[in-house]
Write a protein that holds these residues in place. Sequence first.
Motif, PDB file in Angstrom:
ATOM      1  N   LYS A 292       3.515   7.759  -4.510  1.00 31.26           N
ATOM      2  CA  LYS A 292       3.865   6.399  -4.903  1.00 31.26           C
ATOM      3  C   LYS A 292       5.347   6.290  -5.232  1.00 31.26           C
ATOM      4  O   LYS A 292       6.007   5.295  -4.888  1.00 31.26           O
ATOM      5  CB  LYS A 292       3.028   5.963  -6.118  1.00 31.26           C
ATOM      6  N   ALA A 293       5.894   7.325  -5.867  1.00 29.53           N
ATOM      7  CA  ALA A 293       7.325   7.307  -6.212  1.00 29.53           C
ATOM      8  C   ALA A 293       8.185   7.289  -4.954  1.00 29.53           C
ATOM      9  O   ALA A 293       9.206   6.594  -4.894  1.00 29.53           O
ATOM     10  CB  ALA A 293       7.665   8.515  -7.072  1.00 29.53           C
ATOM     11  N   LEU A 294       7.782   8.040  -3.921  1.00 29.43           N
ATOM     12  CA  LEU A 294       8.529   8.055  -2.667  1.00 29.43           C
ATOM     13  C   LEU A 294       8.448   6.705  -1.963  1.00 29.43           C
ATOM     14  O   LEU A 294       9.443   6.215  -1.410  1.00 29.43           O
ATOM     15  CB  LEU A 294       7.996   9.156  -1.755  1.00 29.43           C
ATOM     16  N   VAL A 295       7.277   6.098  -1.991  1.00 29.31           N
ATOM     17  CA  VAL A 295       7.126   4.767  -1.369  1.00 29.31           C
ATOM     18  C   VAL A 295       8.000   3.748  -2.080  1.00 29.31           C
ATOM     19  O   VAL A 295       8.680   2.932  -1.438  1.00 29.31           O
ATOM     20  CB  VAL A 295       5.646   4.334  -1.383  1.00 29.31           C
ATOM     21  N   GLU A 296       8.002   3.785  -3.403  1.00 30.68           N
ATOM     22  CA  GLU A 296       8.826   2.839  -4.158  1.00 30.68           C
ATOM     23  C   GLU A 296      10.312   3.076  -3.902  1.00 30.68           C
ATOM     24  O   GLU A 296      11.098   2.126  -3.814  1.00 30.68           O
ATOM     25  CB  GLU A 296       8.525   2.959  -5.652  1.00 30.68           C
ATOM     26  N   GLU A 297      10.704   4.332  -3.775  1.00 29.72           N
ATOM     27  CA  GLU A 297      12.099   4.645  -3.473  1.00 29.72           C
ATOM     28  C   GLU A 297      12.500   4.049  -2.127  1.00 29.72           C
ATOM     29  O   GLU A 297      13.579   3.462  -1.982  1.00 29.72           O
ATOM     30  CB  GLU A 297      12.306   6.164  -3.453  1.00 29.72           C
ATOM     31  N   ALA A 298      11.629   4.190  -1.122  1.00 29.23           N
ATOM     32  CA  ALA A 298      11.916   3.643   0.198  1.00 29.23           C
ATOM     33  C   ALA A 298      11.927   2.114   0.179  1.00 29.23           C
ATOM     34  O   ALA A 298      12.790   1.471   0.790  1.00 29.23           O
ATOM     35  CB  ALA A 298      10.889   4.144   1.207  1.00 29.23           C
ATOM     36  N   LYS A 299      10.996   1.509  -0.542  1.00 32.87           N
ATOM     37  CA  LYS A 299      10.939   0.044  -0.611  1.00 32.87           C
ATOM     38  C   LYS A 299      12.179  -0.518  -1.307  1.00 32.87           C
ATOM     39  O   LYS A 299      12.714  -1.554  -0.890  1.00 32.87           O
ATOM     40  CB  LYS A 299       9.672  -0.401  -1.346  1.00 32.87           C
ATOM     41  N   ASN A 300      12.626   0.142  -2.350  1.00 36.03           N
ATOM     42  CA  ASN A 300      13.836  -0.321  -3.036  1.00 36.03           C
ATOM     43  C   ASN A 300      15.031  -0.293  -2.100  1.00 36.03           C
ATOM     44  O   ASN A 300      15.918  -1.153  -2.178  1.00 36.03           O
ATOM     45  CB  ASN A 300      14.108   0.551  -4.263  1.00 36.03           C
ATOM     46  N   HIS A 301      15.054   0.693  -1.218  1.00 33.90           N
ATOM     47  CA  HIS A 301      16.131   0.737  -0.225  1.00 33.90           C
ATOM     48  C   HIS A 301      16.002  -0.433   0.744  1.00 33.90           C
ATOM     49  O   HIS A 301      17.001  -1.060   1.103  1.00 33.90           O
ATOM     50  CB  HIS A 301      16.084   2.063   0.529  1.00 33.90           C
ATOM     51  N   PHE A 302      14.780  -0.750   1.166  1.00 34.34           N
ATOM     52  CA  PHE A 302      14.568  -1.834   2.116  1.00 34.34           C
ATOM     53  C   PHE A 302      14.948  -3.191   1.533  1.00 34.34           C
ATOM     54  O   PHE A 302      15.296  -4.112   2.270  1.00 34.34           O
ATOM     55  CB  PHE A 302      13.110  -1.863   2.576  1.00 34.34           C
ATOM     56  N   LEU A 303      14.877  -3.321   0.224  1.00 34.85           N
ATOM     57  CA  LEU A 303      15.244  -4.596  -0.401  1.00 34.85           C
ATOM     58  C   LEU A 303      16.716  -4.925  -0.199  1.00 34.85           C
ATOM     59  O   LEU A 303      17.125  -6.080  -0.333  1.00 34.85           O
ATOM     60  CB  LEU A 303      14.913  -4.563  -1.895  1.00 34.85           C
ATOM     61  N   LYS A 304      17.531  -3.918   0.135  1.00 29.02           N
ATOM     62  CA  LYS A 304      18.946  -4.155   0.411  1.00 29.02           C
ATOM     63  C   LYS A 304      19.144  -4.763   1.802  1.00 29.02           C
ATOM     64  O   LYS A 304      20.248  -5.205   2.123  1.00 29.02           O
ATOM     65  CB  LYS A 304      19.722  -2.843   0.318  1.00 29.02           C
ATOM     66  N   PHE A 305      18.095  -4.774   2.613  1.00 27.83           N
ATOM     67  CA  PHE A 305      18.164  -5.305   3.974  1.00 27.83           C
ATOM     68  C   PHE A 305      17.070  -6.358   4.131  1.00 27.83           C
ATOM     69  O   PHE A 305      16.032  -6.103   4.737  1.00 27.83           O
ATOM     70  CB  PHE A 305      17.963  -4.187   4.999  1.00 27.83           C
TER      71      PHE A 305
END
Length: 522
Positions: A292-305
């Motif tokens: 879950k932590a890895l998914v959230e890390e990736a999603k937070n990155h996607f929020l920049k795009f």
Amino acid sequence: MYSESLLEIGLTSVGWEFYGKIIMFITTLNLHLLPFVFMMLRNWWETSRSQDAGYATVTEVKRTTSDFLVMAIVVFLFWYPSSKTTFNPNQYINNTTESTFQSITPNNTSSIEIPPGWWLIMFGAKASVTQIIEWTQFDAKAQTTLHAMNTMRIEDPDLQFQVDAFASYCYYPTLKKWQYETKTPIPQPASSSKSESPQFIGNRMFVETKGYYKQCHQTDTDSGGCYGTAESMPVDVAQRYSIQSKHLMPAEDGYQAYYATVTPSCYTWWTGNEDNYYDISGIPSDYVPLRKALVEEAKNHFLKFPNSHNNLNMGTEAENQLIIQLLSNDQPSLSGQSKDWDEMGFWDLLKNGAMYVIGVIGGSIMAWLLSIAIEILKPLLFMLQGLAIFGVIMSMSITMVFGGFRPDVVIKHGAFLISILFLPLFWHAADFLNEGLLRILYPQYENGVVAAVTSEGIVAVIYFIFLLLAYVVLPGFFVKMMGQAGAEAADVAGDAMETSKKITGDGAGAASRGLRGMKFKK
């Protein structure tokens, strides 16, 4: 003038700023008068050698007057800055704050004076380019999605520590166990997808198989469904996150109760679910399971795009694809954590590590190739464009003087400057073609579907060739063609001026001979 490139505007303004200083230096020393002096001396010398004194004087006056007018026009239109034609860089930056721009421009509080002719050419070219680009705007969802996928990194050092520890204590030992598995039936991936592959750290085969990530119990052993002793979270990792590792084991079969060291299994560490081996009440409520932590890390990155996806309410498969790409870009390291090296063996570690790297390196290379136009190529090209504009502007302040303020010098510089200013139009067309090609190669990205980047090697090679042709070769050919066209146009202009001089000289000579004949008859 309008541009999204800070380098283009910044180097243009710096170029014109120093251009004005060079012009001031030249005019202060009156060096700009030397071309006029040389022009008069040249006309006197050429006419005096070819004609007698009477003819020479008339021809010299005609040539000098004609040359002076042409040179004066060049000076006032294309060499000397005018207060009526100015360039204020702060007005032409798109999506760039003034405070950021102030660190680049030498004088950002006032407009920069430039020659009227270059002002007209520069602003006219940029207006044309800007209007065409605005008319042909398109949604670059595929490019943006690929850029977002390729730039994902684990930015949280604490999460990176967990990933390294999980790879060292759970994934690599389990991978080794599966490679040398002797118990039949040997577990096999459910499908050929990347999320089911053993190269994925969270593949379902490792997560669900008892004895791999899950711990076995007596009933599993009795029924023959256990594949050995599973790995678990190291004690120091558990203590780092305040996870309970000392447990009171109940008294049974005549044995007294005792304390034992028990930590979450790799299954619980990865999923956060209980596997009937460790009571998850010993895990703090604020602890986030690794997956879950890895998914959230990736999603937070996607929020920049924001244009790279339709939504982030993804299913399990999409989340796995995010983790695959994230760990492809930022692979786990064994430097900080490792299982017993003597137990695993150096060559086993090397083999397992190589297997994991090979499994993800193809996607990483293709991801880099697919986003090279955004991350490396285009910024580099805009930098070269800005440097080229800066070089042209700086050279004009000197070459115009050494060139004698001739129109052919203006034509050569003008053709080169126009070709450079039109380069963003070619790159915009390349972006358009790039987006179309990516939507053919990766149709899921057009709809914002998240998937790890994969491709065959031949596709990567073809795509790399396309990038070079679209972004480098064709624009470079255009600049070269414009340079040759400018040189030929300059030659034509030079020949026209020489022809004009010849006609002027012949006309003056004929007039003088006519007057002389009339005097002789009289």
